[in-house]
Motif scaffolding. Sequence first.
Motif, PDB file in Angstrom:
ATOM      1  N   GLU A 127      14.364  -5.049  -4.012  1.00  0.00           N
ATOM      2  CA  GLU A 127      14.496  -3.610  -4.257  1.00  0.00           C
ATOM      3  C   GLU A 127      13.143  -2.945  -4.450  1.00  0.00           C
ATOM      4  OE1 GLU A 127      17.192  -2.197  -7.222  1.00  0.00           O
ATOM      5  OE2 GLU A 127      18.750  -3.500  -6.413  1.00  0.00           O
ATOM      6  N   ILE A 128      13.070  -1.688  -4.054  1.00  0.00           N
ATOM      7  CA  ILE A 128      11.810  -0.959  -4.208  1.00  0.00           C
ATOM      8  C   ILE A 128      11.711  -0.475  -5.649  1.00  0.00           C
ATOM      9  CG2 ILE A 128      10.561   1.113  -3.486  1.00  0.00           C
ATOM     10  CD1 ILE A 128      12.130   0.524  -0.738  1.00  0.00           C
ATOM     11  N   THR A 129      10.617  -0.845  -6.300  1.00  0.00           N
ATOM     12  CA  THR A 129      10.495  -0.519  -7.722  1.00  0.00           C
ATOM     13  C   THR A 129       9.553   0.657  -7.979  1.00  0.00           C
ATOM     14  OG1 THR A 129       8.771  -2.181  -7.895  1.00  0.00           O
ATOM     15  CG2 THR A 129      10.996  -2.872  -8.502  1.00  0.00           C
ATOM     16  N   GLY A 130       8.790   1.059  -6.989  1.00  0.00           N
ATOM     17  CA  GLY A 130       7.885   2.191  -7.209  1.00  0.00           C
ATOM     18  C   GLY A 130       7.099   2.499  -5.965  1.00  0.00           C
ATOM     19  N   ILE A 131       6.417   3.643  -6.010  1.00  0.00           N
ATOM     20  CA  ILE A 131       5.595   3.984  -4.850  1.00  0.00           C
ATOM     21  C   ILE A 131       4.120   3.811  -5.212  1.00  0.00           C
ATOM     22  CG2 ILE A 131       7.330   5.559  -3.945  1.00  0.00           C
ATOM     23  CD1 ILE A 131       5.421   7.870  -4.732  1.00  0.00           C
ATOM     24  N   SER A 132       3.312   3.623  -4.196  1.00  0.00           N
ATOM     25  CA  SER A 132       1.903   3.281  -4.403  1.00  0.00           C
ATOM     26  C   SER A 132       1.041   4.518  -4.614  1.00  0.00           C
ATOM     27  CB  SER A 132       1.390   2.584  -3.155  1.00  0.00           C
ATOM     28  OG  SER A 132       1.377   3.560  -2.126  1.00  0.00           O
ATOM     29  N   HIS A 133      -0.216   4.266  -4.896  1.00  0.00           N
ATOM     30  CA  HIS A 133      -1.209   5.335  -5.055  1.00  0.00           C
ATOM     31  C   HIS A 133      -1.281   6.173  -3.778  1.00  0.00           C
ATOM     32  CE1 HIS A 133      -5.395   6.826  -4.579  1.00  0.00           C
ATOM     33  NE2 HIS A 133      -5.181   7.228  -5.811  1.00  0.00           N
ATOM     34  N   TYR A 134      -1.303   5.496  -2.616  1.00  0.00           N
ATOM     35  CA  TYR A 134      -1.443   6.239  -1.354  1.00  0.00           C
ATOM     36  C   TYR A 134      -0.217   7.122  -1.110  1.00  0.00           C
ATOM     37  CZ  TYR A 134      -2.010   7.346   3.569  1.00  0.00           C
ATOM     38  OH  TYR A 134      -2.116   8.028   4.763  1.00  0.00           O
ATOM     39  N   ALA A 135       0.970   6.562  -1.321  1.00  0.00           N
ATOM     40  CA  ALA A 135       2.202   7.354  -1.096  1.00  0.00           C
ATOM     41  C   ALA A 135       2.241   8.541  -2.052  1.00  0.00           C
ATOM     42  CB  ALA A 135       3.425   6.464  -1.276  1.00  0.00           C
ATOM     43  N   ALA A 136       1.774   8.333  -3.274  1.00  0.00           N
ATOM     44  CA  ALA A 136       1.750   9.445  -4.237  1.00  0.00           C
ATOM     45  C   ALA A 136       0.748  10.502  -3.780  1.00  0.00           C
ATOM     46  CB  ALA A 136       1.390   8.917  -5.625  1.00  0.00           C
ATOM     47  N   VAL A 180       0.840  -1.201   0.000  1.00  0.00           N
ATOM     48  CA  VAL A 180       0.000   0.000   0.000  1.00  0.00           C
ATOM     49  C   VAL A 180       0.879   1.257   0.000  1.00  0.00           C
ATOM     50  CG1 VAL A 180      -1.833   1.214   1.258  1.00  0.00           C
ATOM     51  CG2 VAL A 180      -1.814  -1.255   1.173  1.00  0.00           C
ATOM     52  N   LEU A 181       2.152   1.089   0.356  1.00  0.00           N
ATOM     53  CA  LEU A 181       3.072   2.232   0.332  1.00  0.00           C
ATOM     54  C   LEU A 181       4.028   2.177  -0.862  1.00  0.00           C
ATOM     55  CD1 LEU A 181       4.076   2.503   4.110  1.00  0.00           C
ATOM     56  CD2 LEU A 181       2.429   3.880   2.854  1.00  0.00           C
ATOM     57  N   GLY A 182       4.523   0.983  -1.152  1.00  0.00           N
ATOM     58  CA  GLY A 182       5.490   0.892  -2.241  1.00  0.00           C
ATOM     59  C   GLY A 182       5.562  -0.519  -2.791  1.00  0.00           C
ATOM     60  N   HIS A 183       6.066  -0.620  -4.015  1.00  0.00           N
ATOM     61  CA  HIS A 183       6.160  -1.931  -4.658  1.00  0.00           C
ATOM     62  C   HIS A 183       7.607  -2.416  -4.595  1.00  0.00           C
ATOM     63  CE1 HIS A 183       2.235  -0.738  -5.742  1.00  0.00           C
ATOM     64  NE2 HIS A 183       2.650   0.196  -6.583  1.00  0.00           N
ATOM     65  N   ILE A 184       7.707  -3.736  -4.529  1.00  0.00           N
ATOM     66  CA  ILE A 184       9.031  -4.310  -4.288  1.00  0.00           C
ATOM     67  C   ILE A 184       9.302  -5.435  -5.285  1.00  0.00           C
ATOM     68  CG2 ILE A 184       8.397  -6.130  -2.634  1.00  0.00           C
ATOM     69  CD1 ILE A 184      10.460  -4.838  -0.761  1.00  0.00           C
ATOM     70  N   ASP A 185      10.557  -5.538  -5.727  1.00  0.00           N
ATOM     71  CA  ASP A 185      10.935  -6.636  -6.624  1.00  0.00           C
ATOM     72  C   ASP A 185      11.082  -7.914  -5.788  1.00  0.00           C
ATOM     73  OD1 ASP A 185      13.058  -6.973  -9.412  1.00  0.00           O
ATOM     74  OD2 ASP A 185      12.658  -8.550  -7.937  1.00  0.00           O
ATOM     75  N   PRO A 186      10.280  -8.957  -6.093  1.00  0.00           N
ATOM     76  CA  PRO A 186      10.312 -10.156  -5.244  1.00  0.00           C
ATOM     77  C   PRO A 186      11.665 -10.861  -5.253  1.00  0.00           C
ATOM     78  CG  PRO A 186       8.920 -10.515  -7.181  1.00  0.00           C
ATOM     79  CD  PRO A 186       9.330  -9.089  -7.211  1.00  0.00           C
ATOM     80  N   ASP A 187      12.446 -10.698  -6.330  1.00  0.00           N
ATOM     81  CA  ASP A 187      13.739 -11.387  -6.398  1.00  0.00           C
ATOM     82  C   ASP A 187      14.838 -10.626  -5.670  1.00  0.00           C
ATOM     83  OD1 ASP A 187      12.690 -13.457  -7.878  1.00  0.00           O
ATOM     84  OD2 ASP A 187      12.852 -12.269  -9.730  1.00  0.00           O
ATOM     85  N   THR A 188      14.930  -9.333  -5.936  1.00  0.00           N
ATOM     86  CA  THR A 188      16.048  -8.563  -5.373  1.00  0.00           C
ATOM     87  C   THR A 188      15.683  -7.858  -4.073  1.00  0.00           C
ATOM     88  OG1 THR A 188      15.385  -6.577  -6.556  1.00  0.00           O
ATOM     89  CG2 THR A 188      16.889  -8.073  -7.699  1.00  0.00           C
TER      90      THR A 188
END
Length: 308
Positions: free
Chosen positions: A162-171, A152-160
Amino acid sequence: MNIYGPGDVTPRQAYVIACGNEKGGSGKTTIAMHLIVALLNTGHKVASIDLDSRQMSLTRYVENRASWSRRNGLRVPMPDHSRVERALGDSVSENENIELAQFQDILLRVENTHDFIVIDTPGHDGFAMRLAHSMADTLVTPINDSFIDFDVLGHIDPDTGEITGISHYAAMVREARRHRRLVDNGLLDWVVVRNRLSSLVTRNNRSLADSLNDLCMRLGCRLAEGISERVIFRELFPIGMTALDELSVISLGVGPTLSHLSARQEIRALLTALKLPIDDVGKRRAQARRLWLENVAQPIDSLDVLAD
Ligand SMILES: Nc1ncnc2c1ncn2[C@@H]1O[C@H](COP(=O)(O)OP(=O)(O)OP(=O)(O)O)[C@@H](O)[C@H]1O
Ligand SMILES: [Mg+2]
């Protein structure tokens, strides 16, 4: 419609705390009620506002507190509570405008008569919810201890990891911050709190904590100590009590347990982490902040949020 208001730069007296997260059931209402009681206990005049016109859980919590204390002859401090009533018009935008107008009326009534305004926001986007975020001095975002809630805050790469982006709520919070800066040059202190922590330390929740730290760096938020999963939080709601109220058989209906004491300690730790203007140092900080707001004319770009 400009939901962020006309750009009035007159500083208000009340310090505004919003509890927000688009994820339902993360603990917004529970934490809002505990903050309200903490502030009342330190002698502050507190206005509470329930923006969740569908569920009205904070309103129910306050009503439960009033009836439980009346029935048991308890003297407990009460907030000056208001709720935004659910609009039942034909269109979504009409309803949002009606609810926004109600919210603005409540704010006008309490913003210069109370020390604190605590707003419990719904778990979905809307005009009033955005206004609450854009005027808050402190935003408390509880998240349950799982990667589903992290999303709900940010998207994450399941393998690494790493944070790949921020969510609608964070934006949305980022946008609210920008508007706040334009309106009165105010700064939002955004504090994320892990809630319902399990007592088991697993590899999963260790990596969640690491990812949250990374995400907070990116979003410009702070991570506070978490609150554990405790049955008493669910048991306190029907009697309107909190872990900060008197822990006695009379006030709780049952004898206090170790869990009550531990919950109280965790809530106190959260309060310390929030750095609210409740002690002399905090009040001086708030006063300096108010003077600064009065005197500063131009926004300072370097303090913008760090997200992309
Ligand atoms: N630390 C905790 N331990 C155990 N139960 C908890 C804890 N925090 C919250 N709860 C319970 O979880 C449920 C959801 O909490 P709460 O209503 O505070 O969340 P919310 O974010 O306000 O939900 P909504 O988005 O539906 O408004 C409630 O039953 C509450 O009693
Ligand atoms: Mg709620």
